[in-house]
Write an enzyme that holds these catalytic residues in place. Structure first.
Site, PDB file in Angstrom:
ATOM      1  N   SER A 182     -13.717 -22.711  20.151  1.00  0.00           N
ATOM      2  CA  SER A 182     -12.773 -21.670  19.824  1.00  0.00           C
ATOM      3  C   SER A 182     -11.247 -21.899  19.680  1.00  0.00           C
ATOM      4  CB  SER A 182     -13.312 -20.359  20.461  1.00  0.00           C
ATOM      5  OG  SER A 182     -12.920 -20.919  21.848  1.00  0.00           O
ATOM      6  N   HIS A 210     -18.759 -19.307  17.637  1.00  0.00           N
ATOM      7  CA  HIS A 210     -17.973 -19.666  16.409  1.00  0.00           C
ATOM      8  C   HIS A 210     -18.716 -20.404  15.208  1.00  0.00           C
ATOM      9  CE1 HIS A 210     -14.252 -17.816  17.314  1.00  0.00           C
ATOM     10  NE2 HIS A 210     -14.321 -18.257  18.682  1.00  0.00           N
ATOM     11  N   LYS A 241     -18.502 -11.868  16.005  1.00  0.00           N
ATOM     12  CA  LYS A 241     -17.653 -12.773  15.255  1.00  0.00           C
ATOM     13  C   LYS A 241     -18.092 -12.468  13.874  1.00  0.00           C
ATOM     14  CE  LYS A 241     -15.919 -15.192  19.279  1.00  0.00           C
ATOM     15  NZ  LYS A 241     -16.303 -15.771  20.389  1.00  0.00           N
TER      16      LYS A 241
HETATM   17  C1  PLP Z   1     -16.443 -15.194  21.693  1.00  0.00           C
HETATM   18  C2  PLP Z   1     -17.125 -16.267  22.667  1.00  0.00           C
HETATM   19  C3  PLP Z   1     -18.132 -15.782  23.493  1.00  0.00           C
HETATM   20  C4  PLP Z   1     -18.164 -14.226  23.839  1.00  0.00           C
HETATM   21  O1  PLP Z   1     -18.679 -13.603  22.684  1.00  0.00           O
HETATM   22  P1  PLP Z   1     -18.685 -11.887  22.939  1.00  0.00           P
HETATM   23  O2  PLP Z   1     -19.968 -11.452  22.219  1.00  0.00           O
HETATM   24  O3  PLP Z   1     -17.182 -11.485  22.571  1.00  0.00           O
HETATM   25  O4  PLP Z   1     -18.778 -11.747  24.422  1.00  0.00           O
HETATM   26  C5  PLP Z   1     -19.010 -16.544  24.190  1.00  0.00           C
HETATM   27  N1  PLP Z   1     -18.958 -17.956  23.843  1.00  0.00           N
HETATM   28  C6  PLP Z   1     -18.005 -18.464  22.975  1.00  0.00           C
HETATM   29  C7  PLP Z   1     -18.016 -19.944  22.519  1.00  0.00           C
HETATM   30  C8  PLP Z   1     -17.248 -17.657  22.186  1.00  0.00           C
HETATM   31  O5  PLP Z   1     -16.259 -18.237  21.371  1.00  0.00           O
END
Ligand code: PLP
Length: 393
Positions: A182, A210, A241
């Site tokens: 990320s 992502h 996301k």
């Molecule tokens: C954003 C992210 C998460 C967390 O996701 P949420 O639904 O916002 O808790 C978990 N793992 C990775 C790799 C992320 O980039």
């Protein structure tokens, strides 16, 4: 007068002095290419709203309908009385979208990691973990009590060396990697990791937070990107996301999902996402299944923006995805850059330690299908102006 909380004031002061204090902006508009922040309209360059779905009329409509039909609360944790037909439908739909045997809906991606890793790994086991894995993976690993052995980032020789040295000492093993990293926007070599997992007969888990909505055909994620359907044991995902809503998902082999329904602690002890959340997620899957248009636009926008930034002379590290880290180095410079961009009407937050290593502060620009070309040009103009002023380019 000194109190028992003085140490916290000192710690906060130290963060401020180091340029590492998070100044959080308050937004008073829906997510989109432009945001209302503190009375101003600014260009949004830092949301994970990859496809512009966070305020999409079809998702909004689906959420409203779900409220009319089901109200706003799930009622209880899912094993007691909190599973309703929207959760079941969402699980079926996301499983079909990702072409996996089964899926489980959770409250967030963070919770999905916290549910999955401790359910699959115990104290007698070993976790081979990419050194740059997301914090929620790391916390899930810690909760499991298993031995955590990092391997060098995306380095297969390092992974194999760590496995060979340690595998015999433990009961079982798992390899865990982010799909798209990320903070840097590079993609794990999942095809090679899969080969290593098979060679040593180890469980394989990828966090596709992502990758979903971004990689693969029509945004079907990293497994589709590498054509590894049916080969990765378990995938973590998020609806917060590209899907534009909120919620987590675990997807993969049916036996694993069945086990998590029995033993995933955040599933057992924390309530589910609300009916409007679930309905909006289903609407997002409808949109992605109907057309690749948004995913295509996301990539067109990302290619254009990154090429122009490169021409301006910015360093964007190793990214091969729409995540665009603008590498600046020391934290105070990144924070100043972010403030100057805001003055120029562009909202792009600086990211520093502990989210990225010390001395590797950056501004992570998140390109979205919601951006028009004129928006990207406005952003480029601001980056050029601030970059010159602060002697970055
Ligand atoms: C954003 C992210 C998460 C967390 O996701 P949420 O639904 O916002 O808790 C978990 N793992 C990775 C790799 C992320 O980039």
């Amino acid at each position: 007068m000194s109190t028992h909380l003085d140490w916290l004031q000192d710690e906060l002061q130290a963060l401020g002095d180091a340029g590492l204090y998070n100044h959080i902006r308050t937004i008073s508009s829906p997510q989109g290419a432009w945001l209302q922040i503190e009375g101003r309209s600014v260009l949004n360059f830092c949301s994970n709203n990859y496809l512009g779905l966070a305020n999409h009329p079809r998702l909004v409509e689906a959420a409203k309908k779900a409220i009319d039909q089901y109200g706003v609360g799930p009622g209880a944790v899912r094993i007691i009385s909190g599973t309703n037909d929207l959760h079941i439908e969402l699980e079926k739909r996301i499983a079909r979208f990702k072409a996996v045997e089964a899926a489980l809906s959770l409250q967030s991606g963070f919770q999905a990691n916290a549910a999955t890793i401790p359910a699959l790994v115990g104290k007698e086991d070993v976790i081979f973990s990419d050194r740059l894995n997301h914090a929620s993976i790391i916390d899930g690993c810690r909760l499991s009590g298993g031995k955590i052995l990092p391997y060098e980032h995306c380095d297969m020789a390092s992974l194999e060396a760590v496995i060979q040295e340690n595998l015999p000492k433990y009961r079982r093993a798992i390899i865990i990697t982010d799909g798209v990293f990320s903070m840097d926007g590079d993609v794990a070599p999942l095809d090679k990791i899969y080969e290593v997992a098979r060679k040593y007969d180890i469980l394989l888990m990828v966090d596709d937070a992502h990758g979903e909505g971004v990689l693969g055909k029509g945004g079907r994620g990293i497994v589709d990107h590498f054509g590894l359907h049916g080969k990765v044991d378990v995938e973590i995902g998020t609806f917060s996301k590209a899907f534009g809503v909120v919620g987590g998902v675990v997807a993969g082999k049916a036996t694993i999902i069945e086990w998590l329904r029995q033993r995933g602690r955040p599933f057992l002890f924390s309530s589910a996402v609300t009916p409007p959340d679930a309905a909006a997620c289903i609407a997002a899957i409808d949109i992605l299944e109907a057309s690749t248009e948004l995913v295509d636009r996301l990539w067109d926008n990302a290619r254009y923006f990154k090429a122009e930034m490169k021409r301006l002379g910015f360093d964007m590290g190793v990214s091969t995805t729409p995540i665009t880290p603008v590498m600046l180095g020391e934290a105070p410079l990144a924070q100043q850059f972010s403030r100057e961009l805001f003055e120029a009407g562009v909202f792009a937050m600086a990211t520093g330690f502990p989210i990225v290593p010390l001395g590797k502060s950056r501004i992570r620009v998140m390109i979205s299908a919601a951006h028009e070309k004129a928006d990207l040009d406005k952003g480029l103009e601001a980056f050029a102006k601030v970059g010159k002023k602060l002697r970055v380019i």
